[in-house]
Every structure is written in C-alpha cells, then in structure tokens.
Enzyme design. Structure first.
Site, PDB file in Angstrom:
ATOM      1  N   GLY A 138       1.764   2.311  -5.192  1.00 37.03           N
ATOM      2  CA  GLY A 138       2.404   2.848  -6.282  1.00 37.03           C
ATOM      3  C   GLY A 138       3.367   1.977  -7.042  1.00 37.03           C
ATOM      4  N   CYS A 172      13.001   3.987   1.837  1.00 35.83           N
ATOM      5  CA  CYS A 172      13.138   5.286   1.352  1.00 35.83           C
ATOM      6  C   CYS A 172      13.650   5.949   2.772  1.00 35.83           C
ATOM      7  CB  CYS A 172      11.621   5.959   1.077  1.00 35.83           C
ATOM      8  SG  CYS A 172      10.474   5.735   2.421  1.00 35.83           S
ATOM      9  N   ALA A 178       0.833  -1.298  -0.163  1.00 38.38           N
ATOM     10  CA  ALA A 178      -0.122  -0.080   0.069  1.00 38.38           C
ATOM     11  C   ALA A 178       0.781   1.179   0.149  1.00 38.38           C
ATOM     12  CB  ALA A 178      -1.074  -0.011   1.222  1.00 38.38           C
ATOM     13  N   PRO A 179       0.369   2.413  -0.795  1.00 37.88           N
ATOM     14  CA  PRO A 179      -0.842   2.479  -1.577  1.00 37.88           C
ATOM     15  C   PRO A 179      -0.884   2.133  -2.856  1.00 37.88           C
ATOM     16  CG  PRO A 179       0.242   4.720  -1.484  1.00 37.88           C
ATOM     17  CD  PRO A 179       1.261   3.618  -0.771  1.00 37.88           C
ATOM     18  N   ASP A 233      -0.764  -6.298   2.292  1.00 32.85           N
ATOM     19  CA  ASP A 233      -0.465  -5.130   3.321  1.00 32.85           C
ATOM     20  C   ASP A 233      -1.060  -5.474   4.498  1.00 32.85           C
ATOM     21  OD1 ASP A 233       0.820  -2.152   2.760  1.00 32.85           O
ATOM     22  OD2 ASP A 233      -0.486  -2.203   4.708  1.00 32.85           O
TER      23      ASP A 233
END
Ligand SMILES: C[S@@+](CC[C@H](N)C(=O)[O-])C[C@H]1O[C@@H](n2cnc3c(N)ncnc32)[C@H](O)[C@@H]1O
Length: 627
Positions: free
Chosen positions: A334, A543, A331-332, A353
């Site tokens: 991408g 990230c 999720a979400p 998820d």
C-alpha cells in the site's frame, strides 16, 4: 465485569417478570403490560450494536494511565466501530481523480438501484443512504452531505484521495415482538463480523451457529460471538461450529451477544448448506448497522483502498523523483505504491518483506498499477544491512514456478501484524485459528489445537501459506544492502495493530507481548538507521495506539542515535504525541516524548473527528554519522 452485571440484571429482571405472571388476573394484566414494555426495552438493548472492548486488565490500566480514563474509554469505543467512510487513493499514473469520482458514482448508483436501499439526492447528484443515528462532524466531509456521497479530499497535495461516505450506527428492527417467535439468527465469528462491519458479506467459513429450520431466502438476525474468558483463564469461543440456536436463553452466548447484533441479512443457503459447503456467501447482508460500500475488486489498478494515515505516512517520507528508497516491511504494498506514485514512478524503490507470498502480493499490486520503479525482495528486516561481501541487493530468485497452479488467496497483512515474535503468535494461536474464506477474509474458528497445528500455523503466520501454495511468480531473495545506501527509508513496522478498526476483541495482548513488539521494532529500527545515508530521512509508522511501540521507539531512537532528529511532517493531520513516561509495577520505566517533541510526531486518535484508524508517524532526519 460490566457484561456480567448486565447479564445478572437481565436475568433478575426477566425472573421477576416471570413471577409476576402468576398473580391474580387484574394485577397480572397490569403487570403483563409492564412486563411487555420491560421486555421490549430489554430486547431493544439486546438487538443493538453496543460492544464493549475487552482488554487484558494490565493493558487496560497501562492505556488508562497513558491516555486518562475518559480518553481511553472513548478510544475503546471508537475501536469497535468502523470509520464511516472509505478512503480511496487514485492511481494518478493511470487515471484522473475526476474520472474515478465519476466511475465510483456510477458504480454506487448501479449497486443501489439493484438493492433498492438507496435513494437519489437530487441536490448534489450523489446518493443518500439511510441517515445515521449520530451526527457526523468529520472535517474531511466539507459540505459533502449524505451517505453514499463521493467527495475529493480538500487537503492541499492530497486531492487525488477520494472519500465515499457511509453511515452508522443505524437502528435495525430485527422483527422482535414479545408474542411472536424469536427472529431466526446466525452467529458469526469475530473476524467475520469485523469484515461485515467494513462492508463485506458474511462468508460461509465465518458462520458459527444458526437457528434450526433456516432455509435459503430466510431473513436472519446476524450477531457475533466474541471471545470470553475460559475457566483456565484463557480466551476462547466455547462453541462448536454448527451449533443449533433455539432463540432461547439456553442458547450458547445468548447473554454475551446482547448488544452485538451487526445487521440483518438473507440466508443464501439452508442451515445444512451453511455448514456443509466450504465457501461462498452464507448470509447476504441487507440491513447493516454500518452502511459502507465494499470496493473489493473495483477499478483494479486505478484505485487503492487505503487508510488516510497510511497515505499521510507516504507524504511524510516526502519522496523525490530519482531517489533510492527502501520500504522495509512493505507487503502488501500500500505505502510502496503510494510512494512510487508520489515519485511519478521515477527513481528506485526497494520493497522488502519477510514473506515470499507477501512479496508476490507487492509485485501484483505494482503490476496492476503499472509501476515500474518498484523492485521487490524477500528479506528479513532484521538482516537488512548486508554483511561481508554481499553488498548488492539480489542473490537471485527464491522463486516458485509461475505455473505451479496452486491457487492461493494472498493473505491480508492488516489482519496479521507483529508476527515476528513466536511467543506472541503461539499465545494467539492457542485461542484463534485463522480460516480463510472465499474472499480472502479470515475468520476465527474453534479453539483447541494440537502442538503440531500450532507449529504449522506459526510457520504460516510468519511466512504466509508457503511457496508450494503460492500463486506462482518469481521472488528474488536478498542478503541485504550497503550501509548509507538509501536516501529515504520507510519502516512501517509490524506491530500489535491495536489501532485497526473495527476491532471487537483486544484481550489477547498482554503488557509483556506489547513490550516484545517494542523490542522487535527497535531491532528493525537499528537496521533502518544504518541504511539511511547522512542527510537522508527515516519515517517510522505503526497502526497501534500502544505508546510502547510509538513514543517509546522515538525516545529510544533519539537517545541512542545522537545524529537523529525529529523533523516536521507535511501534511499534518494527526494530533500530538504523548509526553512523559510510565512506570510499571515491576519497576520498568517506559519513557515517551520530552516536552517540545510532541508536535513533531503525528498520532491519529481513532476517537477524533477525523474518524481514522489509530496510527502513529515519526519522521527523523539523519545527521552526520561521524564521531
Ligand atoms: C504493517 S505491515 C506493512 C504494511 C505495508 N507497509 C503497507 O502499507 O501495505 C507489516 C509487514 O511486516 C512484515 N514483516 C514482519 N516481520 C518482518 C521481518 N522480520 N522482516 C520483514 N518483514 C517483516 C509482515 O509480513 C507485514 O507484511
């Protein structure tokens, strides 16, 4: 420390300025001139955007050792700024890149003719906003000039990616003059400011304080209240929502807000309205430090706004038509949808998820984009491998009534990462309450929480707002999948998110919380390894700039699973990984890559000319698991 010094200098200077006024008239006239100039300088420093990112001191030391002091300083500065372009992935199953480029140009032209702050650039038919103060040497730009310009990505295989160029940082005249009353002001929460820097408006829940007598239509200077260290050693915002600003040094956060002005806007309601209504735009931003177009709700289904490294991660997985792929923390959606498009929607992507509502969000994205190869399940990634007889994916719907009608903005997962570790969440929630404004953006509110609030917020952070507040829709649960049943596995792990930009505060993460993220990711990786078939591929990404969640995970993986090896990635846009290790004061040794491995991973440095978020990608090939 630095801010305190700045504050002291400012106080001292202003203090000495004031004393000078009491001298004889002639001397006073000379000094008044000097004072005015000094004050003007001080105020131009004040009404600027030059934030210093606050870190936990141990984390600061750890990163400074890992990167070197100078590089870490550059990274810290870059993190406080947004990327100066929006990266848009075109859904090539629905549209063509050229068609999207044309539509985006038309949208930008229309919005600029409405706002009047953009002028035509006759040379290339694109639009040019006000030029930024510093040069932009981004290699992605090519010969595309001017903010507001739209260009196609030149990287082979990624021509379906489109960039819309913004500008910044820009100098803004807030209308300060020594003899005039101070500009009217609005202070917004940090999360609100971060969204504004990305191109959003300042929504009502994010407004923390405001000058007296602000009326609808007034021009206001917008600054941000960033967390400060409290007397108890914790971080917080010692400000009550609704505080009246006098424009004097007695205002809360007066000195702390030096260099934290993010732009100028028009109040969309009076001061009373700003603190009375529950939602809506509070300040429409007219003059931004960073000029970036917001693509919220634009060309839905045709485009997807996505950071460049995330698109690269989908390419690194190299999905092939007809394959069976697992996206473990999807999720979400991408990367899930990026993978589906690379596979031309042929094959099977299992997207899981932990959160019910976030799974609905993946479904929504897949439906909008018209992708049918994506199957979604609610599943804890730590239990991805089925035990006993539960070898098939679904155990039936864990659904909520499609018509239960409770409207809910599905939360933006990029704002809540690494929420698996309860202690970390608890720490965060002690200093931060998430509020959702009308745009689905989150804003920090006040600081003090009861234990019940913390428990409730922990549940929310872990699982989303809950089924009873869901948009509705069916979500199948899963008991996990059979070992070796996937051709490729993507583990885009929940992480400390210390690469996301812009970020105006980083003090909440401690060395211990960072290490906990690493432990959690290893447990997830253990599951990924079991699910990928021999000959298959695992891509691991985060990230964050934290080597403990990146290179240290790779070290763990290669040392524990001898049948794994690092594989080259295409395209390769990121820099090399970190080689070496770090020994902590308690004797703990964190090992990173060994020489020769660094160029097999991609590390996106936010301070590099590519101007991306901080991101990390490792690709593993699974060898024979026998013996
Ligand atoms: C980095 S985000 C994923 C972003 C996504 N891959 C994308 O590109 O859109 C991490 C996700 O992990 C999910 N998550 C966290 N802990 C999890 C767990 N134990 N099991 C499954 N998902 C989890 C979060 O809900 C969050 O959506």
């Amino acid at each position: 420390m630095k801010k305190e010094r700045v504050t002291l200098t400012l106080l001292k200077t202003l203090g000495s300025c004031r004393r000078r006024f009491h001298k004889t008239p002639n001397v006073a006239a000379t000094h008044r001139h000097q004072t005015t100039m000094e004050e003007q300088q001080l105020h131009s420093d004040r009404y600027s955007f030059n934030p210093t990112l606050k870190w936990n001191p141990e984390v600061h030391n750890y990163f400074a050792k890992a990167y070197g002091v100078e590089r870490f300083s550059r990274i810290s500065i870059a993190l406080t700024r947004p990327s100066r372009y929006s990266c848009i992935r075109v859904n090539t199953m629905r549209s063509t890149t050229d068609a999207v480029v044309e539509k985006l140009r038309a949208i930008l032209k229309e919005s600029s003719s409405g706002s009047g702050d953009v002028s035509e650039n006759g040379a290339n038919g694109n639009l040019a906003l006000v030029e930024s103060e510093d040069g932009d040497s981004n290699p992605l730009r090519g010969d595309c000039i001017g903010a507001g310009a739209v260009s196609k990505c030149q990287i082979p295989g990624m021509e379906y990616v489109v960039f819309v160029w913004g500008s910044g940082p820009r100098h803004i005249n807030y209308g300060y003059a020594p003899d005039l009353p101070p500009p009217k002001e609005v202070i917004v929460s940090r999360k609100c400011a971060e969204a504004v820097l990305r191109g959003a408006q300042a929504y009502v829940p994010g407004v923390m304080a405001c000058s007296a007598h602000v009326e609808k239509g007034d021009t206001v200077a917008v600054s941000v209240a960033v967390e400060q260290k409290g007397v108890d050693g914790g971080w917080g915002i010692g400000m009550t929502r609704g505080t009246v600003l006098q424009g004097s040094q007695a205002d809360p956060y007066y000195f702390e807000r030096n260099g934290l002005y993010i732009g100028q806007g028009t109040a969309m309601m009076s001061r009373a309205g700003l603190f009375r209504v529950p939602e809506g735009v509070g300040v429409e931003m007219k003059n931004r430090v960073y000029e970036l177009h917001s693509f919220h709700n634009v060309l839905e289904g045709e485009i997807f706004l996505q950071n460049l490294p995330s698109i690269v991660a989908a390419h690194a997985l190299d999905p092939q038509k007809g394959e069976r792929i697992l996206d473990m923390c999807a999720a979400p959606g991408g990367k899930t949808t990026a993978i589906a498009i690379l596979m031309k929607d042929e094959g099977e992507i299992i997207a899981t998820d932990r959160s019910h509502n976030k799974v609905l969000d993946i479904q929504k994205r897949a439906n909008e984009m018209g992708l049918s190869c994506i199957k979604t399940f609610k599943l804890d990634a730590l239990k991805s491998v089925s035990r006993g007889n539960h070898t098939n994916a679904s155990i039936g719907p864990s659904s909520c009534d499609a018509n239960n009608g409770m409207a809910n903005k599905v939360s933006d997962s990029s704002n809540v990462q690494g929420e698996g570790i309860l202690s970390i969440i608890e720490d965060r929630l002690k200093t931060e309450v998430m509020e959702e404004n009308g745009n689905g953006e989150k804003a920090n509110g006040k600081v003090y929480l009861s234990k019940a609030d913390i428990r409730k917020s922990m549940r929310r952070a872990r699982n989303g707002p809950g089924r009873n507040q869901s948009l509705g829709g069916r979500v199948d649960g899963s008991k996990g999948f059979s070992p070796n049943s996937f051709d490729r596995v993507l583990l885009d792990a929940p992480c400390s998110a210390l690469g996301l930009r812009p970020r105006l505060f980083a003090g909440e993460e401690t060395v211990e919380s960072l290490r906990n993220h690493g432990k959690y990711q290893r447990r997830m990786f253990d599951q990924a390894v079991q699910l990928a078939r021999p000959g298959g591929v695992i891509v691991y990404s985060t990230c964050t700039i934290n080597p403990g969640e990146n290179e240290a995970l790779v070290r763990y993986a290669l040392d524990k699973y001898k049948y794994l090896s690092l594989a080259p990635q295409h395209p390769r846009l990121g820099g090399p990984g970190l080689v070496g290790s770090c020994e902590f004061p308690n004797g703990y040794l964190e090992e990173w890559l060994r020489p020769g491995e660094e160029n097999l991973v991609q590390r996106f440095d936010p301070s590099s000319p590519l101007d991306t978020i901080g991101f990390f990608i490792a690709k593993f090939v699974v060898g024979s698991k026998d013996g």
